[in-house]
Design a protein around this motif. Sequence first.
Motif: not given
Length: 275
Positions: A105, A109, A158, A160-163, A167
């Motif tokens: 994911r 980054e 789920h 924390t999937r965008n941060d 996470r």
Amino acid sequence: MSGEFSITSLRGGATAAILSADLDIKTRLAQQTATRWFERRLSLRSPLDPPLPERPGRPAKPELVPPKAVGKRSLHTVNGRLATLHAIAHIELNAVDLALDIVARFATEPVPNSFFDGWMQVAFEEAKHFRMVRGRLNEMGADYGDMPAHDGLWQAAHSTRNDLTARLAVVPLILEARGLDVTPSLQAKMRETGDLESAAILDVIYNDEKGHVAIGAKWFRFLCARERKDPAATFQQLVRANFRGSLKAPFNDIARAEAGLTPSFYRSLTSTSYA
């Protein structure tokens, strides 16, 4: 099966393992991908990587139920020990997918490659743990899937999937750290009942999990430092925003501190602080 040998990127291998509903293939793919990454035989990502699924691949069983529907377990009965081992197997399986998910994911980054080294080490070891616990269930005449299990671990991922920072706060620094709190007493109870084989497996898991929490703490502090944020205050803010409920004592303060998770992080988040 042929897909196992066509992996060209770390993100592709991690995603393929997440997607697999066959747990033997899932754990083998996780370990193969980790080994190839450590040997620097894979790129980080490829345009051919499959998209990440909403949920990891799973067999038809176990039935997933709300956490409160999973009953209390007494380790003084064989059925109670089986239920406990089944619950641990379920946690370890989720941990495999969570480690793979943080790699796949967040593969775009701006973090060093050593970030992915750490999480693929975690994925490799969680796959080992799942196999060990499942093997113990098999020795005792049972298997993973024989009993219901709850879905709380994946729900936390789920949210924390965008941060990435969130996470790290929720998965290694809350969920994995909880294992450091509860495993020693579980080991002692297994020994009391004479189940030395299960206690030995828990010993391996406990020692590895210290390293997993340390990896989480290292990279959480790295991201906070890069953004000039206070790690403990940021942790508390992210936990309140992304984690349901409060943290439950008792805490294994010594093991947590050895992993870089000092009481300043979590003490103010305990259940008493919400009273």
